[in-house]
Every structure is written in structure tokens, then in C-alpha cells.
Design a protein around this motif. Structure first.
Motif, mmCIF file in Angstrom:
data_model
loop_
_atom_site.group_PDB
_atom_site.id
_atom_site.type_symbol
_atom_site.label_atom_id
_atom_site.label_comp_id
_atom_site.label_asym_id
_atom_site.label_seq_id
_atom_site.Cartn_x
_atom_site.Cartn_y
_atom_site.Cartn_z
ATOM 1 N N ARG A 23 0.907 3.276 -11.445
ATOM 2 C CA ARG A 23 1.235 4.247 -10.198
ATOM 3 C C ARG A 23 1.209 3.320 -8.835
ATOM 4 O O ARG A 23 2.097 3.613 -7.922
ATOM 5 N N LYS A 24 0.615 2.408 -8.922
ATOM 6 C CA LYS A 24 0.660 1.338 -7.822
ATOM 7 C C LYS A 24 1.696 0.349 -7.614
ATOM 8 O O LYS A 24 2.357 0.361 -6.688
ATOM 9 N N GLU A 27 4.132 2.796 -6.577
ATOM 10 C CA GLU A 27 4.116 2.882 -4.948
ATOM 11 C C GLU A 27 4.671 2.004 -3.897
ATOM 12 O O GLU A 27 5.491 2.185 -3.302
ATOM 13 N N CYS A 30 8.462 1.988 -4.108
ATOM 14 C CA CYS A 30 9.066 2.848 -3.206
ATOM 15 C C CYS A 30 8.907 2.445 -1.567
ATOM 16 O O CYS A 30 9.746 2.679 -0.894
ATOM 17 N N ARG A 47 1.774 3.649 5.847
ATOM 18 C CA ARG A 47 1.628 3.740 4.330
ATOM 19 C C ARG A 47 0.597 4.914 3.963
ATOM 20 O O ARG A 47 0.904 5.584 2.868
ATOM 21 N N LYS A 51 1.403 7.931 1.406
ATOM 22 C CA LYS A 51 0.787 8.426 0.177
ATOM 23 C C LYS A 51 0.526 9.956 0.297
ATOM 24 O O LYS A 51 0.568 10.695 -0.776
ATOM 25 N N ASN A 56 0.493 10.980 -3.491
ATOM 26 C CA ASN A 56 -0.043 9.638 -3.927
ATOM 27 C C ASN A 56 0.878 8.875 -4.746
ATOM 28 O O ASN A 56 0.246 8.126 -5.647
ATOM 29 N N PHE A 57 2.314 9.101 -4.663
ATOM 30 C CA PHE A 57 3.009 8.336 -5.616
ATOM 31 C C PHE A 57 3.013 8.766 -7.039
ATOM 32 O O PHE A 57 3.269 7.783 -7.746
#
Length: 180
Positions: A23-24, A27, A30, A47, A51, A56-57
């Protein structure tokens, strides 16, 4: 050098630290794409808004975005209101989920570009740090082939720096030795 606390904290605690969480990684890919043509400072300040705006992507939610949701995002002053960049997050979420299914994780896929270990550079000055290289060219080409948007070579190199695939802290920076 900057005195902006948010920027200093990002540099000292996050930039260049290896990231393996899917996920990070999504993020950061993107956000790097959102940066195209802008400064990282512009995106860093927004940022938290990103989110919130993009769930939260979480790619599973993003792939379900409707035209109505895209229009809502176009009105969100907390993010960069560029239609192509907003749509790229949805496109990238689809490609991300496909890669994750095929490779077990996006982390497995992306870290293979650096043989699963950070590249440690030894730059003496910021002026030596490239904006792109052969590896970012290769990554960009593959990401585009796999359906991603806003993943040019410079974006890919910035992404690799941000998620610790390359350590581009200069040798006199305290973060350099912390990360080797």
C-alpha cells in the motif's frame, strides 16, 4: 537547505528508507506521478489531503471509483486538480492489483528491478545525483507495458529514491550511513 519542518522530517525519517509494504509503495508511486511538472514540496504539503481523497491509497477501493467520484476529486482543492493525474491513480490501481495477483505482491515485482536490495550510491554533492538512469528507464518502460500511467523515467527514479531502492543521500548526510 530548507527550514520547513515537514520537509526536514520527510528527509530525515522517510526518504531513502526501504519500503516493502504494498500500500505504501502504491501511495508513493501515485504521489510521484502527481508531482510531474511540480515540486515535491507542493505534493508533500498536500500528502495528507491525498490520503483522505484517495481512500488512503487502498487500490481495492480506488478501482471502484465512479465518474461522480472523479468529478468530486476534480473539485478537491487539497490535491492537484489535473484530470489526467487523477484518472492515472485509478488506472494505476487496476495495474497494481493485477501485478499483485501475478507476483504475490507489488513489492516482489518492484524490488526485482534492484535485485531485491537497495543500491547504495556515494554522491559527494547534490549536483551529482541524476534525475534518471538506465534502471529508471527500464522500470518506466516495464510499468507502462504493465498498464501504469505517469511513470516516466524521472518519476521512476524519484520513486526509487523515495522508497529506498536507491540511497541517494550524499555521503556527508547523516542519513547516508544510517541506511547502509
Amino acid at each position: 537547505m530548507t527550514k520547513e519542518e515537514l520537509y526536514i522530517e520527510y528527509h530525515d525519517k522517510e526518504w531513502g528508507v526501504p519500503v516493502y509494504d504494498d500500500r505504501k509503495l502504491f501511495e508513493m508511486l501515485c504521489l510521484e506521478g502527481a508531482q510531474a511538472g511540480l515540486s515535491w514540496w507542493t505534493i508533500l504539503k498536500k500528502r495528507e489531503n491525498y490520503k483522505e481523497a484517495f481512500d488512503n491509497f487502498e487500490a481495492e477501493k480506488i478501482v471502484k471509483y465512479t465518474e461522480e467520484k472523479l468529478e468530486q476529486l476534480m473539485q478537491d482543492k487539497g490535491i492537484v486538480r489535473n484530470r489526467r493525474k487523477i484518472e492515472s491513480v485509478v488506472t494505476n490501481a487496476k495495474a497494481f492489483l493485477k501485478i499483485r495477483e501475478e507476483c504475490g505482491s507489488f513489492s516482489n515485482y518492484i524490488w526485482k528491478f534492484v535485485d531485491n536490495k537497495p543500491i547504495i550510491n556515494s554522491w559527494k554533492s547534490i549536483g551529482e545525483v541524476p534525475a534518471s538512469n538506465e534502471l529508471s528507464d527500464k522500470m518506466s518502460k516495464q510499468l507502462k507495458k504493465d498498464g501504469f500511467k505517469f511513470v516516466g523515467s524521472t518519476i521512476c527514479y524519484s520513486f526509487m529514491q523515495a522508497v529506498g531502492m536507491v540511497n541517494d543521500h550524499t555521503t556527508e548526510c547523516f542519513c547516508y550511513t544510517k541506511l547502509i
